[in-house]
Every structure is written in C-alpha cells, then in structure tokens.
Design a protein around this motif. Structure first.
Motif, PDB file in Angstrom:
ATOM      1  N   ASP A 105      49.420   1.967  62.082  1.00  0.00           N
ATOM      2  CA  ASP A 105      48.566   2.235  60.935  1.00  0.00           C
ATOM      3  C   ASP A 105      48.445   0.977  60.078  1.00  0.00           C
ATOM      4  N   GLU A 107      49.306   0.444  56.942  1.00  0.00           N
ATOM      5  CA  GLU A 107      50.505   0.143  56.151  1.00  0.00           C
ATOM      6  C   GLU A 107      51.524  -0.675  56.948  1.00  0.00           C
ATOM      7  N   THR A 108      51.710  -0.301  58.206  1.00  0.00           N
ATOM      8  CA  THR A 108      52.647  -1.028  59.077  1.00  0.00           C
ATOM      9  C   THR A 108      52.149  -2.446  59.327  1.00  0.00           C
ATOM     10  N   ALA A 111      52.734  -4.528  56.183  1.00  0.00           N
ATOM     11  CA  ALA A 111      54.158  -4.754  55.942  1.00  0.00           C
ATOM     12  C   ALA A 111      54.736  -5.817  56.877  1.00  0.00           C
TER      13      ALA A 111
END
Length: 112
Positions: A105, A107-108, A111
């Motif tokens: 996704d 967000e991953t 990050a």
C-alpha cells in the motif's frame, strides 16, 4: 481515468492513478506525471496503482519508461497496491514483476 500528482512531504511525490490505463485513456497523463516526478525535486516517487482496474501494454511501457527516467535521475520509484487481478496479471504475463519495487500500500511505500 484520473492521475493526480502531489507532494506528500519529505521529498516524496505521490502519483495516484484511478480507472483504466490503456492506449485510449490515461497513459499520457501517467507518462507526464512520471516525467515531472523524475525531473522534480523529490527523492522518492510512489505510484498508487490500487485504484487501477485495467492496464495494457501502453501503461506498462509508460511505467517502464518512468522507471528508467527515475533511475537516470538517481531517484527511487515504487509501485503501491494492492493490485487488481488484471493489473497483477499484466506484470506476471510480461515478466516485468521484478522490474519494479512493489509495496502492499501507499503507506508502506512512503515509510520505506
């Protein structure tokens, strides 16, 4: 089909793609967004493919060219999912799954 280019902070450029990516619709917008990201000031570009229902070889060509532009500029390009069955199959059938870094996704991908 829509492609939205936005900066989400800390040198991360996010390209959100929705709809279908094919020779008739959307691929030109994606190509332009990838080129802008590669030539811009960001350190990482995340292409959110989670909203893409269908993609063909023209979309794959745009993504491969975008990856090359990012490599030439010394920037990272990550494709974020989850991928639809049709889009995942495009990468599998063409043997290009290993040509990209995929994350589960957005967000991953952001990050790290």
């Amino acid at each position: 089909m829509s492609t939205v280019l936005e900066t989400v902070g800390d040198g991360v450029v996010l390209i959100r793609v929705r709809g279908s990516l094919d020779g008739w619709d959307g691929t030109a917008e994606l190509t332009e967004a990838l080129a802008a990201a590669a030539n811009g000031g960001g350190r990482l570009t995340v292409v959110d493919l989670s909203g893409v229902e269908f993609a063909d070889s023209t979309a794959l060509h745009a993504l491969l060219d975008g990856r090359r532009e990012h490599d030439d500029a010394g920037k990272r390009l990550v494709a974020a999912g989850p991928l639809s069955v049709n889009v995942r199959r495009l990468f599998e059938v063409t043997g290009t799954l290993d040509a990209f870094r995929f994350t589960a996704d957005v967000e991953t991908a952001i990050a790290g």
